[in-house]
Write an enzyme that holds these catalytic residues in place. Structure first.
Site, PDB file in Angstrom:
ATOM      1  N   GLN A  43       0.873  -1.212   0.164  1.00 28.17           N
ATOM      2  CA  GLN A  43       0.320   0.336  -0.309  1.00 28.17           C
ATOM      3  C   GLN A  43       0.992   1.198   0.338  1.00 28.17           C
ATOM      4  O   GLN A  43       1.502   1.557   0.845  1.00 28.17           O
ATOM      5  CB  GLN A  43      -0.960  -0.154   1.150  1.00 28.17           C
ATOM      6  CG  GLN A  43      -2.069   1.342   1.381  1.00 28.17           C
ATOM      7  CD  GLN A  43      -3.185   1.488   2.303  1.00 28.17           C
ATOM      8  OE1 GLN A  43      -2.244   2.063   3.856  1.00 28.17           O
ATOM      9  NE2 GLN A  43      -3.831   1.261   2.545  1.00 28.17           N
ATOM     10  N   TYR A  79      -4.284  11.346   4.539  1.00 27.48           N
ATOM     11  CA  TYR A  79      -3.561  11.792   4.113  1.00 27.48           C
ATOM     12  C   TYR A  79      -3.381  12.318   2.942  1.00 27.48           C
ATOM     13  O   TYR A  79      -4.734  12.347   2.084  1.00 27.48           O
ATOM     14  CB  TYR A  79      -3.063   9.911   3.957  1.00 27.48           C
ATOM     15  CG  TYR A  79      -3.193   9.660   5.256  1.00 27.48           C
ATOM     16  CD1 TYR A  79      -1.428   9.788   6.979  1.00 27.48           C
ATOM     17  CD2 TYR A  79      -3.521   8.124   5.682  1.00 27.48           C
ATOM     18  CE1 TYR A  79      -2.343   9.379   7.790  1.00 27.48           C
ATOM     19  CE2 TYR A  79      -3.365   7.590   6.738  1.00 27.48           C
ATOM     20  CZ  TYR A  79      -2.718   7.749   7.948  1.00 27.48           C
ATOM     21  OH  TYR A  79      -2.499   7.605   9.148  1.00 27.48           O
TER      22      TYR A  79
END
Length: 760
Positions: free
Chosen positions: A485, A566
């Site tokens: 990821q 994020y």
């Protein structure tokens, strides 16, 4: 209460109020219990009431007289019928008991009279403030529109949510032979009938539809009689051409009531005044009766009123919250019914039966093994194979089962280099049977780390360290895939390790932050710089370089992290993207940079290897990303080549208000799967293999990602196979571990039981 006797006022003569009056008077005949009710039983709304065996058990223990009267009047049945596109599917073994609401009220009235309760029908209760001054206890059972709740709204702090469907309570003059759900796909939209018997010659019939369908069909302008006649015509097949009848019935929208507090001084809320649960799970009367039982018991068990009411709240609130979560899942399923009508009939039926998440695959298999086996065959399960152990293909990667080890930050890297803990953590879970093991968020630059302990892929040494881990997985756990990821922390970076203070800035050694807009994550957080166009290009290239290293490191799948606030997530949410250039404003513009990064990464990522995208499907905050927005975000990534969407929620803004609960994020995955027509990975409080099987079989997810269960048990998937008696290609035990594929024996349980108990 602390002393016998006392004056008790009860506002409202529904089942909860009447039963509370009877119980309180029966437990202490010296009490003076007065109940005010504006109407009489013959003017009650609705028709039939369903009670569970659990509730009946409580009634039997507390008042056998009421229990016996109920038993004499119950209509019982076991089946649920689901009629969808002229196909009827029947599921057996459910067990229901119902009686007419009028008859229930008559039984409770009779019991109250016999016990000496002062019943005052056709009488408006005095103002609650006056009752509180003249009585020791005031029980407000005055329903969903409670005037008591409104009088003390500043104390009870109610939240009332009005939902998207209109419905009407009606009745038929015959008894259905099952609980019947019938779906009508009309020119105006989808409508549904909920029907069940409550007497030998009578059934409740509820007709429900989305608000926009109700308007389009003209029900908003129809007279009450016209509505009744039109409903009978629409569902003529279910009714056998018989008419429907009304009892002052009117179209309404369901309102979910939640109160922060249930008592104030000597005033306490009960039943719908305190909480409501959608009729599709049949819990309104059940909850009110159980409230009455708990309130009476707490008054008996505690020395003073204050501690008794506190105990009542503490006992009932978790139970009610759980029921309301199930009811919310059920009502939202019916609100979104149009999403599911194209499912095959058996899958549609299974989806409906498991909509509240209280009935599950395993539970349904016990109730009706033949029906469940037929659904499994339609899904494509080989004989003896649970749904979770069927394979799934993403581009050139075939996963041997449907279980994913969700990304979990370890905060244990040194200079971004994964070490022995990462090898053991990911290696152990790869050996544990999951089809796909995901790394934590791997950062694309030193400034993109969340904490100093976050792993990266911005140097060659980091790539070599990851290669050590992927080689272990491929060599020692053949058949298990490992995915990376990739992400950048954005405004949530430069913080302490999780166990030292989650989201708290470093005490020293901070690095500068960048984000879509110069907004700190929370008070006290560092303020990021808004990214310039040149910096956006540099960031995109950092993702590209990291993706190239990930490919050379041997990862089988790459996930782009566009969730949890994020950096890329910060562009998607209107709460965190306040830009006025081409990368802010409309949803299309907010998507622009994340899609540019996706396209650039996809261009260097090997064609045969899949790419997924994790998104936050809601911000759980006013003005943020909504479920509707999430569908469009998913569509956009799918159009650019995403092979699946990993559907998470929240963590975008610090003042979020998530609605936690079992599998609480899966409805968002479900909606994206059906509306965007893209495979989805469901995540969020999925804790059991039964949950996984249920979600897959109902068509709500293609893969299920679990985090905490894999921290508790690295071999969660293999143990799930053993517990289900499965031994096949979807769950292969590593050769060194094969001797542990059976649960170890526990202490002796076959000792002879005593045959006689002798009196002293």
């Amino acid at each position: 209460m602390a002393t016998p006797g006392g004056r008790i006022a009860i506002i409202g003569g529904g089942p909860g109020g009447l039963y509370a009056a009877a119980l309180l008077k029966r437990r202490d005949p010296d009490r003076r219990v007065t109940l005010w009710e504006r109407t009489t039983p013959d003017r009650t709304f609705g028709f039939g009431v369903v009670l569970s065996d659990e509730t009946l058990g409580g009634i039997e223990h507390a008042d056998p007289v009421v229990h016996e009267a109920l038993q004499r009047n119950f209509t019982r049945w076991d089946d649920i019928e689901i009629v969808h596109r002229n196909t009827r599917r029947t599921s057996e073994g459910h067990g229901f008991a119902a009686l007419g609401r009028k008859r229930l009220l008559e039984i409770l009235h009779t019991r109250c009279h016999a016990l000496g309760v002062d019943l005052r029908p056709h009488t408006e209760a005095p103002p609650v403030q006056r009752l509180a001054e003249t009585h020791d206890l005031v029980v407000a059972a005055d329903g969903v529109h409670s005037t008591t709740r409104e009088a003390y709204a500043d104390v009870f702090r109610p939240r009332v949510t009005t939902h998207r469907c209109r419905y009407i309570w009606l009745a038929a003059d015959f008894a259905f032979d099952a609980f019947r759900f019938e779906i009508a796909e009309t020119e105006h939209g989808v409508m549904q009938l909920h029907g069940y018997p409550f007497a030998a010659d009578a059934s409740t019939v509820i007709v429900e539809m989305r608000e926009e369908v109700w308007h389009a069909a003209g029900f908003d302008e129809a007279t009450p009689q016209e509505s009744v006649e039109r409903c009978a015509k629409i569902f003529a097949d279910a009714l056998g051409g018989r008419p429907l009848t009304s009892n002052n019935s009117a179209w309404t929208a369901f309102r979910t009531v939640v109160n922060e507090r249930w008592s104030h001084g000597n005033v306490v809320l009960l039943g719908d005044a305190a909480h409501t649960a959608h009729f599709s799970i049949g819990s309104g009367t059940k909850l009110a009766v159980e409230d009455a039982l708990a309130l009476t018991a707490c008054l008996e068990e505690h020395p003073d009123r204050r501690s008794a009411l506190t105990a009542y709240e503490n006992e009932r609130k978790p139970v009610v919250a759980s029921t309301q979560r199930a009811a919310r899942a059920s009502l939202e399923w019916f609100e979104n019914l149009a999403l599911y009508v194209d499912q095959p009939p058996r899958r549609f039926a299974f989806n409906l039966l498991t909509r509240s998440r209280r009935v599950t695959h395993d539970n349904l298999r016990l109730r009706d093994p033949d029906f469940t086996a037929a659904v499994e065959r339609e899904f494509g399960c080989p004989p003896g194979t649970p749904p979770m152990f069927t394979p799934f293909r993403l581009r050139g990667l075939t996963l041997r089962n449907r279980v994913v080890v969700s990304p979990m930050d370890m905060y244990s890297a040194a200079d971004g280099i994964p070490g022995d803990l990462h090898l053991v953590h990911l290696g152990a879970r790869a050996l544990g049977g999951a089809a796909l093991v995901m790394t934590e968020m791997v950062c694309v630059s030193p400034e993109g780390r969340i904490t100093p302990g976050c792993a990266g892929l911005y140097t060659g040494r980091q790539g070599e360290a990851w290669r050590r881990i992927t080689d272990f997985v491929h060599e020692r756990a053949p058949g298990t895939a490992i995915g990376v990821q990739l992400g950048h922390s954005g405004r949530k970076g430069s913080t302490r390790l999780m166990w030292e203070g989650m989201d708290e800035p470093l005490p020293d050694g901070n690095w500068p932050l960048v984000a879509a807009s110069p907004l700190p994550y929370k008070p006290g957080s560092q303020t990021p710089r808004e990214l310039s166009r040149a910096q956006l290009t540099d960031l995109r290239e950092q993702f590209v370089a990291a993706a190239g290293r990930a490919a050379r490191a041997g990862f089988d799948l790459l996930e782009l992290h566009c969730a949890h606030g994020y950096l890329l997530s910060g562009f998607l949410s209107p709460l965190t993207n306040r830009r006025t250039d081409a990368y802010g404003g409309s949803p299309e513009r907010r998507l622009r940079f994340p899609l540019e990064v996706f396209d650039a990464v996809r261009a260097v990522w090997p064609e045969e290897r899949p790419m997924t995208v994790r998104i936050s499907a809601t911000d759980w905050a006013d003005g943020g990303t909504t479920a509707e927005d999430a569908v469009e975000i998913a569509r956009a990534f799918a159009a650019h080549g995403a092979d699946a969407i990993d559907v998470s929620t929240g963590q975008v803004v610090a003042d979020e208000a998530p609605e936690y609960g079992r599998s609480y994020q899966t409805p968002f995955a479900d909606r994206i799967r059906h509306e965007a027509r893209v495979p989805v990975i469901a995540v969020g409080a999925i804790s059991s293999w039964d949950d996984v099987n249920s979600l897959l079989l109902a068509g709500r997810a293609d893969l299920c990602a679990l985090a905490r269960p894999h921290l508790y048990d690295p071999h969660w998937t293999l143990h799930a196979a053993a517990e289900q008696g499965y031994d096949g290609p979807g769950a292969l035990w590593p050769a060194p571990y094969r001797a542990g594929s059976r649960p170890p024996r526990k202490g002796r349980t076959d000792a002879p039981k005593p045959r006689l108990t002798l009196g002293s």
